[in-house]
Design a protein around this motif. Structure first.
Motif, PDB file in Angstrom:
ATOM      1  N   GLY A 179      15.525  54.308 -54.140  1.00 17.14           N
ATOM      2  CA  GLY A 179      15.524  53.195 -54.312  1.00 17.14           C
ATOM      3  C   GLY A 179      15.333  52.738 -55.317  1.00 17.14           C
ATOM      4  O   GLY A 179      13.923  52.904 -56.253  1.00 17.14           O
ATOM      5  N   CYS A 180      15.868  51.361 -56.096  1.00 14.05           N
ATOM      6  CA  CYS A 180      15.550  51.299 -57.228  1.00 14.05           C
ATOM      7  C   CYS A 180      15.123  49.662 -57.270  1.00 14.05           C
ATOM      8  O   CYS A 180      16.683  48.933 -58.004  1.00 14.05           O
ATOM      9  CB  CYS A 180      16.033  51.905 -58.676  1.00 14.05           C
ATOM     10  SG  CYS A 180      15.516  51.742 -60.074  1.00 14.05           S
ATOM     11  N   PRO A 181      14.504  49.093 -56.910  1.00 18.07           N
ATOM     12  CA  PRO A 181      12.998  49.452 -56.680  1.00 18.07           C
ATOM     13  C   PRO A 181      13.694  49.765 -54.525  1.00 18.07           C
ATOM     14  O   PRO A 181      14.683  49.826 -54.099  1.00 18.07           O
ATOM     15  CB  PRO A 181      12.459  48.159 -56.405  1.00 18.07           C
ATOM     16  CG  PRO A 181      13.723  46.857 -56.263  1.00 18.07           C
ATOM     17  CD  PRO A 181      14.637  47.320 -56.482  1.00 18.07           C
ATOM     18  N   VAL A 182      12.203  49.769 -54.274  1.00 18.04           N
ATOM     19  CA  VAL A 182      12.167  50.209 -52.554  1.00 18.04           C
ATOM     20  C   VAL A 182      12.620  49.434 -51.607  1.00 18.04           C
ATOM     21  O   VAL A 182      11.667  47.876 -52.661  1.00 18.04           O
ATOM     22  CB  VAL A 182      11.125  51.501 -52.120  1.00 18.04           C
ATOM     23  CG1 VAL A 182       9.861  50.251 -52.534  1.00 18.04           C
ATOM     24  CG2 VAL A 182      11.138  52.424 -50.655  1.00 18.04           C
ATOM     25  N   HIS A 183      13.079  49.628 -50.803  1.00 18.93           N
ATOM     26  CA  HIS A 183      13.017  47.966 -50.012  1.00 18.93           C
ATOM     27  C   HIS A 183      11.341  47.859 -49.201  1.00 18.93           C
ATOM     28  O   HIS A 183      10.835  49.082 -48.711  1.00 18.93           O
ATOM     29  CB  HIS A 183      14.358  48.142 -49.170  1.00 18.93           C
ATOM     30  CG  HIS A 183      14.641  46.741 -48.137  1.00 18.93           C
ATOM     31  ND1 HIS A 183      13.410  46.539 -47.318  1.00 18.93           N
ATOM     32  CD2 HIS A 183      15.221  45.612 -48.070  1.00 18.93           C
ATOM     33  CE1 HIS A 183      13.759  45.002 -47.239  1.00 18.93           C
ATOM     34  NE2 HIS A 183      15.058  44.411 -47.788  1.00 18.93           N
TER      35      HIS A 183
END
Length: 301
Positions: A179-183
């Protein structure tokens, strides 16, 4: 008599993270589950994941993290700096710990394109730190796209020769949270699962199925438009964004129902196509992020 923690009943993806973190905090506070040490390395990246995590709500990231683990090292969150910070980091090598790594591993010039500190008068590269701590960690979590497969840090032309963490820890089992970003939920839910039940069930790429099992396309609220062939012609249109470049049909993650920024919105809800940031190969394999290809069809990209 030894007390056991029962696994949670089946829940939707959205509820799983909150349930896991709540139960983990209760079990840690009651002494049923041991509080573990956490080493959080930030390597070659933009620090976007730690920023995303700090924005976590319900549960709050800072409070939850302190309740679940002993944070032994984090470049962004710890008070110590310089030599003192690296000394604290090195003290963990002989202890039990969970390793979380954000950012890609730079290989160029033996890792000198990413230096996280100084050790015994020599540069401590991200490469060396990843190898040292990866070999000793009880569990390893790759946090974000750069750590899972290289991400933006490894995008063409990749001058730092960055790679994902697995490339330098080939024999280690790594839980991957692209993920970009991660949740925040993906990280806290995974960390809580480690404390309660051990490593979560993953797919062939190492992604936890509780978060990465379903295509965005299959749960997108605009799917009915796709099925009827009604496509947006420009950004801002309220119909299916597929022919504007949406990567939902090839991206597995729970964004449509979990949503972001306090669970209130997500890219499609903001009338912009999904760019596939949680899919392996991002960003190069997902580019261009916006297109006007009226001939595009669904296929394995």
């Amino acid at each position: 008599m030894e007390k056991y923690v029962l696994p949670p009943e089946p829940l939707t993806n959205e509820a799983i993270s909150e349930r896991l973190t709540t139960q983990a905090m209760l079990r840690v506070n009651s002494g049923l589950v041991k509080k573990r040490n956490l080493v959080y390395l930030e390597l070659n990246g933009c620090s976007g994941n730690i920023i995303s995590l700090l924005n976590g709500q319900n549960p709050d990231f800072d409070y939850t993290l302190q309740s679940l683990v002993n944070l032994r090292y984090s470049n962004s969150l710890m008070v110590a700096e310089g030599t003192q910070a690296i000394e604290q980091l090195m003290e963990q090598l002989d202890d039990d710990f969970i390793l979380a790594v954000e950012g890609a591993v730079a290989l160029k010039n033996n890792g000198l394109y990413n230096i996280i500190g100084s050790l015994e008068g020599e540069p401590l590269t991200g490469l060396k730190a990843a190898q040292m701590f990866g070999e000793k960690a009880a569990h390893i979590i790759s946090v974000g796209a750069c750590s899972t497969h290289g991400g933006v840090s490894a995008a063409k032309p990749n001058p730092s020769e960055s790679v994902g963490l697995q490339s330098v820890l080939k024999e280690k089992a790594i839980i991957k949270l692209p993920g970009c970003p991660v949740h925040p939920d993906w990280f806290l839910g995974t960390l809580s699962h480690l404390l309660l039940y051990g490593e979560p069930e993953t797919d062939s790429l190492g992604r936890p199925l509780m978060f990465y099992s379903t295509l965005i396309h299959d749960r997108c609220p605009r799917r009915p438009f796709f099925d009827r062939g009604i496509f947006a012609e420009k950004l801002g249109d309220k119909t299916c964004l597929f022919k504007l470049g949406c990567r939902g049909p090839v991206t597995r993650v729970d964004c449509p129902t979990r949503q972001w920024n306090g669970h209130v919105n997500w890219p499609i809800g903001a009338n912009t196509p999904c760019i596939g940031c949680s899919q392996f190969g991002f960003p190069d394999a997902m580019a261009p992020f916006i297109s006007y290809d009226t001939t595009r069809v669904v296929r394995d990209e």
